[in-house]
Design an enzyme around this catalytic site. Structure first.
Site, PDB file in Angstrom:
ATOM      1  CD  GLU A  34      43.715  43.238  41.572  1.00 23.60           C
ATOM      2  OE1 GLU A  34      42.844  42.713  40.912  1.00 23.60           O
ATOM      3  OE2 GLU A  34      44.015  43.137  42.782  1.00 23.60           O
TER       4      GLU A  34
ATOM      5  NE  ARG B 175      38.583  34.631  38.514  1.00 22.99           N
ATOM      6  CZ  ARG B 175      38.437  34.876  37.010  1.00 22.99           C
ATOM      7  NH1 ARG B 175      38.278  36.055  36.569  1.00 22.99           N
ATOM      8  NH2 ARG B 175      38.953  33.994  36.088  1.00 22.99           N
TER       9      ARG B 175
ATOM     10  CE  LYS C 210      43.985  44.056  47.621  1.00 23.17           C
ATOM     11  NZ  LYS C 210      43.760  45.142  46.777  1.00 23.17           N
TER      12      LYS C 210
ATOM     13  CB  VAL D 228      42.675  41.809  27.305  1.00 25.37           C
ATOM     14  CG1 VAL D 228      42.986  40.554  27.964  1.00 25.37           C
ATOM     15  CG2 VAL D 228      44.237  42.467  27.088  1.00 25.37           C
ATOM     16  CB  VAL D 229      38.695  39.407  23.836  1.00 23.57           C
ATOM     17  CG1 VAL D 229      37.537  38.799  23.914  1.00 23.57           C
ATOM     18  CG2 VAL D 229      38.673  40.748  23.385  1.00 23.57           C
TER      19      VAL D 229
ATOM     20  CD  GLU E 106      41.799  50.856  43.449  1.00 24.18           C
ATOM     21  OE1 GLU E 106      41.313  50.168  42.407  1.00 24.18           O
ATOM     22  OE2 GLU E 106      42.053  50.302  44.565  1.00 24.18           O
TER      23      GLU E 106
END
Ligand SMILES: *[C@@H]1O[C@H](CO)[C@@H](O)[C@H](O)[C@H]1NC(C)=O
Ligand SMILES: *[C@@H]1O[C@H](CO)[C@@H](O)[C@H](O)[C@H]1NC(C)=O
Length: 433
Positions: A322, A379, A253, A130-131, A245
């Site tokens: 995530e 970030r 979160k 993904v760019v 992960e």
């Protein structure tokens, strides 16, 4: 007179034949020297060493990879010189023009266009990349991981500049096994479309071929830390398992999945409404956007109805990238998955998918996860500097994030050279045709 003339004629003929024979011999030798069979001896023509011009050749990569202080100081000084800065940026137009002649582009850039070993040929990989900008980063990444037996789906953000789209389309057009995603989306940071971009590539790759063994997703600012052969061996040693992960979601979160979110003017915002619990009461696990998974896992993402329900539920959460992959990884019956019990949790440092330096985990004290970033931060993650190279190669991960050719190109220059030399050395004498 006549016989004399004849003998001249004969001599001339003999000479012609002899010259012809010599010429043929020359051609045969010449051809042989460019035959692949010659590669069994040496493949220096694929080495970056003699090719890469420009200021980067001035730094001592082997010193940098060992963390040599002198080499580090030299490289840092080099990076800030005007001459160096002037040469490092490659405009999109360069790629648009160069890829009009693909043959020339591929040989000039030294792409490896044949499988380096039988072992790699028998274990093809599928990539989703993904760019959205920084074409040079993308091209160097593609060159570093390109192999003719692998397949590559490229998702260029719908809102990318026209020149970025044209340059990447040009590069992609040079390879039969690299293609643009069928449906490109407008990626929003931390929003659902980031996941959709990968899912669209997953669907394309799944349909494209049934041969590939593992799926790896990347972004344009990743770079490999291993050769293709090393990756193949590490993936085989997973014995059909996935690597990513996947841990309990920390309380801090939980708001991400307990509030309804929506995209407003290209940014994600909470609506303040609360969300219903996830389908089947699946325990939502915490992870990251980058995974290494089997073809079976991808089949589950595309076809398992439980996963489809989870996907629908996740579409209005914050940063589903995530937690979605990490949660699917713990659903019973998903190929390569692990039981949901916390004893099976895997951290980003233990998984092989991606090495990232998060600002909050850096430091020199024992409680830190890794030494401080030697480059800069974007970030809260490290954009690697030359001082990070030694540490990067000490880790087992297949890929690292993040690299930036525009601000700190030496880490990529040294890594690509190191990996190419290693790949050629590994397979020396093992060519097959
Ligand atoms: C590069 O660094 C290594 C030490 O890691 C050193 O042995 C070598 O001499 C250096 N090369 C140059 C050209 O400075
Ligand atoms: C465009 O590419 C051609 C051939 O690949 C090259 O000869 C020419 O110099 C390039 N032009 C520019 C403006 O880069």
């Amino acid at each position: 007179m006549r016989s004399r003339k004849q003998s001249w004629c004969q001599l001339f003929l003999k000479l012609t034949v002899a010259l012809g024979l010599l010429w043929t011999l020359f051609l045969v030798l010449e051809m042989q020297s460019s035959w692949p069979i010659d590669l069994t001896h040496r493949n220096h023509w694929l080495d970056y060493r003699d090719y890469d011009f420009g200021p980067e050749t001035l730094c001592n990569c082997s010193g940098l990879l060992e963390g040599n202080t002198e080499a580090l100081v030299e490289a840092k000084l080099l990076t800030i010189t005007k001459e160096f800065q002037k040469h490092i940026h490659i405009p999109d137009e360069y790629y648009i023009n160069e890829t009009k002649d693909c043959r020339n582009f591929k040989s000039k850039r030294k792409y490896i266009t044949f499988a380096l070993s039988k072992e790699e040929e028998d274990f093809p990989l599928a990539y989703s990349i993904v760019v959205h900008h920084k074409v040079q980063n993308f091209e160097r990444l593609l060159r570093a991981i390109y192999a003719p037996q692998n397949i590559y789906c490229i998702h260029v953000d719908e809102k990318s500049q026209a020149s970025v789209k044209a340059a990447i389309t040009g590069i992609v057009s040079c390879f039969p096994n690299v293609f643009m995603v069928t449906h490109a989306v407008n990626v929003v940071y931390a929003g659902w479309p980031r996941v959709q971009a990968d899912i669209n590539c997953m669907a394309d790759l799944y349909k494209y071929s049934t041969e590939w063994k593992y799926f790896i997703n990347l972004c344009g600012q990743d770079f490999p830390l291993k050769t293709n052969l090393e990756m193949v061996r590490m993936l085989r040693s997973l014995k059909g398992g996935n690597s990513m992960e996947s841990e309990d979601m920390p309380g801090s979160k939980k708001w991400r999945i307990s509030q309804v979110h929506q995209i407003v003017n290209g940014a994600i915002k909470s609506t303040g409404k609360s969300k219903s619990p996830p389908p089947f009461n699946f325990p939502i696990k915490s992870g990251n956007a980058y995974i290494v998974v089997t073809r079976g896992y991808i089949r589950s993402v595309l076809k398992d109805t439980r996963v489809q329900d989870l996907i629908e539920w996740a579409k209005d959460t914050y940063s589903p990238d995530e937690f979605l992959w990490a949660t699917i990884q713990r659903i019973p019956g998903v190929p390569g998955s692990k039981r949901p019990h916390t004893k099976y949790d895997q951290t980003d440092m233990n998984a092989i998918a991606r090495l990232v330096k998060w600002f909050s985990h850096e430091g020199s004290q024992d409680s830190a996860v890794y030494p401080a970033c030697q480059g800069s931060h974007v970030r809260s993650t490290c954009v690697y500097g030359v001082g990070d190279l030694q540490w990067l190669l000490e880790n087992h991960h297949l890929f690292a994030n993040k690299f930036d050719m525009d601000t700190n190109p030496i880490p990529v220059f040294c890594l690509e050279r190191h990996l190419r030399q290693k790949a050629l050395a590994e397979t020396e004498g093992q060519f097959f045709f």
